[in-house]
Structures are given as C-alpha cells and as structure tokens.
Write an enzyme that holds these catalytic residues in place. Sequence first.
Site: not given
Length: 798
Positions: A225, A373, A743
Amino acid sequence: MSVSQALDEIKIGGLGASRRRVEDDRFIRGKGNYTDDITLPGMLHLEILRSPLAHARIKSIDTSKAWDIPGVHLVLTGEMMATRNLAWMPTLSYDTQAVLATDKVRFQGQEVACVIADDPYIAKDACEAIDVEYEPLPAIVNPAQAVADGAPVIRDDKENQPDNVIYNWEVGDKAGTDRAFEQADVVSRLQLHYPRSHPSPIECCGSIADFNRATSKLTVYMTTQAPHIIRAAVALVAELPEHMIRIVSPDIGGGFGNKVPVYPGYVCSILASILLERPVKWIEDKSGNLISTGFARDIYLDGELALRKDGKILAVRMHADADHGAFFSDAQPSKFKIGLLHSTFACYDVPVAHLTARGTYSNKAPGGVAYRCSFRVTEAMFFQERMIAAAAADLGMDPAEFRRMNFVTDEQFPHRTPFGFLLDSGQYAKCLDVGLKAVGYEDFRRQQEEARKRGKLLGLGISTMTEPLGAGNSREYDILGIKMFDSAELKVHMTGKAILRTGAKTQGQGHETTWAQIVAHELGLPAEDVIVEEGDTDTAPFGMGTYASRSTPVAGAAVSMVARKIRAKARRLAAHLLEVSEEDVEWELGRFYVRSSPDRGVTIQECAMAAYSNMPDGMEPGLENTAFYDPPNLTWPFAVYLVTVEVDQETGVWDVLNIVAVDDCGVRINPMIVEGQIMGGLTEAYAMANMQFITFDAEGNCVGANYMDYLLPTAWETPGFELHSEVVTPSPHHPIGAKGVGECAAVGGPAAFVNAVIDAIAGTGVRNIDMPLLPDRVWEAITHGHDVSGAPPVRADD
Ligand code: CDP
C-alpha cells in the site's frame, strides 16, 4: 455553484457524479493484473518454513535434505541472512523484527527458513525436509502474563530490554482529570477487550523480486500500500542505491492495512534474487496470511467517565494495554505510540481527559496494524461508544439524548479536544436527528416494550464516530522521521487528454475513477480524458501511501492543487490567445472568456494545444506540473450508525433487523463509491461484532487461523443497509471540502451492533459482552446474568 453549473459538471464526470468505476472494466473481465498474475522469464518460487511453536529456542537447523531435492536452488536460514546483516530488519516503530529466526522463535507461524525452487510445490516439499530442533519455552499470550512476576523475557535479543514492556505513554491532564472526578456525581466504569482482528484481504501478500546484475537494477512487483516507503526501506536495509530500486504495486486485491508493513517474505525474495540473479516469486497462502501477517486491535481498555447527574460529562480517564505480539512493527506516526487512540471522545465536549497506554510483547505475530482505521481510531471509537452506552444506562438516561447533550455543537468549530486535536467542522446533532428519524426511534422503543412483555428481546444500538483522517500535517506526523504529505503530477497533452499520477496507491477504493473527477472539476476536462496511474516508484511522484483513509484528504487535495497550477498557466495562455490581459480573463468550467465580452472565449483544450504550439514569448512550453500537499490539519468526518436486533434468549443467536447509516464526509466526489465504501465498512463491522474468532491457547497456538472459524461474511449473511447522505459539512481547509470516508463505517460500526445486543438484554444486569458476540457468549450472559469479557476462553486442552 448553481444547479446548471452542477449539472454541467456531472455531464463531464466531475464532482458529485456517480461515475462508474473505470477500473472495474478490467476487473469484471478477469483482466486485472495482480502480483501473482505476473510471470517473468526464468522465475523461481519461494516458500517459507514457519515455526509450529510460539516460543522456543532453536537448537539446530539441518537443511541438507532440502538441498538434495532436485529443483531446489537455494535454502535460506537466519544464520545465512545474518552473514549479510539481514537476519533482522528495522520496523516502522523503531523496533527490530526477525526476518528468519536465528536464536529463538517468538510466535507460531514465524518465518524460520525458506526454499527457492523451480516451482512452489518443490519448494514446499523441501521446506518439509528441513529439520529444526526446538527447545520449547513458556508462552505469553496477553499483557497480564507479559508483566507478571517471573515472566520469560521474549525479546532477550535486545539490550536494555529487561522485561516485556515496550512503552508507557500518556497524554492529557492528569491533575485536572483527577480534580474533575472528585467533583463527579456519578462515575461510570467499563473494561473491554477489543479482540485481535484480521484484515484478511482476498489477495494475500506477495512479491516478485527481479535483480538484474547487468544494469544493477532491482525491480520488485509487490502487494504494498506504500511503494515509496518500501523503496526507502529496501535502500536502507539492503544498502542498495535508491535510484536503482523500482517498486511496482500492480493491482491489489484489498489491503485494509494488512499490506503496509514490511514482511520477511519480501526481504527473502529480494535477497534470493540478488544471490541467484533470477526473478524470485513469493506468494503467501491464506493460512500464512492469517497466522503471520499484521493483525489489528488486541487491546484491553479500562475507562471511567466522571458525570454530573444531569448527564454532563465532566472528564474521561482511560488506560489501554496493547498486545503488540513479538515485534513492535505498527505502521503509524512514530511519536504516537498507541496510534491516535487519543481521538477518543473527540465529538463530545469533554472539558478534561487523561489517557495512559502500555504496550507489551507477547508470543503472537506482530499486531497493531491500522486495519481500516486511522491508527487505533477503531479502538478509540468502540471504547467511546460502549462507554457512552454504559454511562447513559448508569444515569438512567436515554442514550440518544445523553449523546446530544454532550456533543460538540455546530458553533464550537474549530474545536480543540482535551487531547489537543483540532476538529475542523461538523453537524453532529443534525446527523443524529436524521438517524433517529430514519430508524423510527420512538416507535421502536414502544415495540421493544411490547415485545418484552411477550418474552421477545429487541434491542437498538447507537454508535457515533468522528475520525481524524489525512495524516500529516508534516509538523506533527512523521514515520521514522519521514514527514507525512502527498503529491500529484499532471501532464496535459496537446490534444487536451491527460495523465495524472499520485503517490497514493489504490487497493480497490477507486482512485482511478475519483482522481479523474477532481481534475474534471478543476479543469473542465471530461473525466474520461484523464488516465490515472499509481504504484510505480519510477514514474509516480513521492507519496506516503494509502492507509488510514488519507488518500482523499492528502493525495486528493494534491490533485486539486496540481490542477489549479495547470489552470493558472492555461489562464496565461488564454489571455495570449484572446489578446487581452490576464486580469480580464474569467473562468467557467472548461473555458476562459473575456469578462467584458463573454462570447469571446477559448476552451481548456485550446489552451493545451497552445502550450505546445502557440505560447507567448518567454513562456516555458508544455502543460505539466507537480504539487506536494502538506495538509494544514486532519479532516474529521462524522457518522451515526443505528442498528436494531432481535436476540433469541434460548440460543443467544441475534439477527439484525435494520441498519441505518448517516455519514457526513464533507463533499462527496463520487457518491456511488462513497456508498460502496460505507457498505463495505459496515459489513466488516458486522463481521467483527458477530463472527470473527481468532485467539490463542495457553501454549500460544493460534486458534481460528482458518476461514472455518474466522468467518468472512458473504452477501448471504450480510444485512441490508439504509444509507443517508443529506448532511454535508465541507472541510474548511480541504481544497474541495472533502473529508476521508473509507474507514468510517468499519470504525464506528462495531459498537452499534454490540450496543444493540446489550440493549436487548437490558434487565439481566449485563454491562458487557466482548466481541465477537458469538451465540454461546450471548447465551452465557443471558442465562447467568454476568458479563462475558476478554478473549474467548480457550485452554490448551480444549
Ligand atoms: O485512503 P482511501 O482511498 O482508502 O480512503 P478515502 O480517501 O476515504 O477514499 C475512498 C474512496 O472514496 C476513494 O475513491 C475516494 O476518492 C472516495 N471518496 C469520495 O468520493 N468522496 C469523499 N468525500 C471521500 C472519499
């Protein structure tokens, strides 16, 4: 913006258009290009031998039988890695992590050796031929054991590490909080465990390292990522020149935070390729992913609210014990040891607060990744909303009213929380009102009473959340000293078509669609004329990657800013073409015109052509630029989730009746994608609350590392959702007023489900059932009238 302007913008796929996801064209045709789809000439395959034990000293490793298997090219052990100074690697939290174990194994599933062979099957067989002699040691599986007298020291490899404590951290005003508690009419206390949770993306982790001795260039295709951070890490750890490293993140089949850390498999494939001078592929299997890669949560929370009897919150006091596993490898802004846990209670007007946190090692895979999150915000919001529900019950107040009277009001923005965050904007009470109306709050309360008389248990749970999304700013947020900001590069070709590259990396969130919409909004180019590329460090500008819903707040803002730079140059070109001064030129979507004569104008496409064919004297040719965006603040979306359930008291099974979600994420770039993000988040929240069981027995065996126990909800199990988008509070500091959203529902959702079940069984005296709310745990709570707390009680002999 007028209605007709908004409609013009929708036509070109700009802001607010529910444009179909362009990336789906290839995905639904099976033409995605994931790491495992890539085959390079002469490629070899790497498999990892993992430890069966959670804690053991390694007495010997005999690899001779593995070397003898035809098709085996290399067997790597920790000892061999050590000769290249690669047996250990630094983590993103200033700790070290074993690449391949040398002295001890410290969790079940830890990487002990690896084999590189002609195909993965030979490599797997050869792994089984490796003989490892272990001397078992007692295992530690929770923070209480970690700090107990006489506990074995897990990290005896480290100097100055006499025990299992990683850090003690605190924030807030202790003295002020103590004083507020002395004045409280009521003190409400709750202890919770947020269990270990696993992102479990459909695609597991993997890498293909390809070192070319002739050019000295290392290319790594991998599931990351954050490709630029990996490039820097490889440069520093493997001591290779950074410009000779190219990291390519192709299509990624879900990340959710799981693909941020650096995993041993990546490092081993790189070393193996350098040694063998052939491409080496490592693809993790599902059990490897569940047992050894970054888990999230596993945190014990103990909190108290000081309350006035009319319901006003006077203070919050909170302690967190975080189980980080064997290595402290969280990817989070370095100075916040427990992530952004101190965002807890941000949406409530709390005068004073104090938080302490302690991190400990255990014999488990390294945990604490930010699973969907913003660095521990899920724990923060879960704790907040469970505390709020418990406090309302303690006060005998309606939980919706209790929330409303304590919310930060619309007039209080920008609002400084007692932990120092600055909330940008919001309309909290309005969101709550929309949610209560949609769920039919008063009616449901009446039905609940009537149902109770008939022996049926109905419950309603509310959860709210506000999340700090978009780290930086660079003053406060850095990872290992690298400041958190992002970038975008836009090249407009002479025919008005464009390519945009950013330092973010989509893993399914739809950046290829939405970033083009921002360009359409800023320049008036049709979104379909803008192609978006991310994930190749040789071509994309530097960025900190995609996690913590930071893409829209930071990279998305960079897209706006670079497009504005392009527009500024196009304005000068327009003035030249229209033969007026720049001050006389006005802008409307896709066109510059002369203020005094609106019919005389040029399109953005005409300006693009002029940039290559008819620029004014002295102007640099071309229409390209780059913007680095360092946000002035985080964006703070807000949401209210309401869940109604029916609980069967005979079995403890609970069914969801209704889910209402009211999300305010500021301006929505693509409403359809936003809704998809919210539905996905709610699905994960439902799974965490209801069905995901992963724990450890007394010997440190991982129980539930398979999809029979750790359940992923399919469309069949997933309840329907009612989504509301009528509350829009733009972020005042984001160039297009957008806030992050990816999120929010996974962060705020879990407490709504738990609060609903606890509400249904109110009257039993039960204050808490820790997740997952499996039927046997709910049944136990109802039948025995006591709390069911902590990790599911699995013993070694079960
Ligand atoms: O960082 P990540 O992409 O995971 O999260 P995000 O920034 O919240 O964005 C998730 C997706 O929703 C992206 O495609 C965004 O462009 C889109 N989005 C949107 O359309 N409008 C917003 N206000 C926020 C996100």
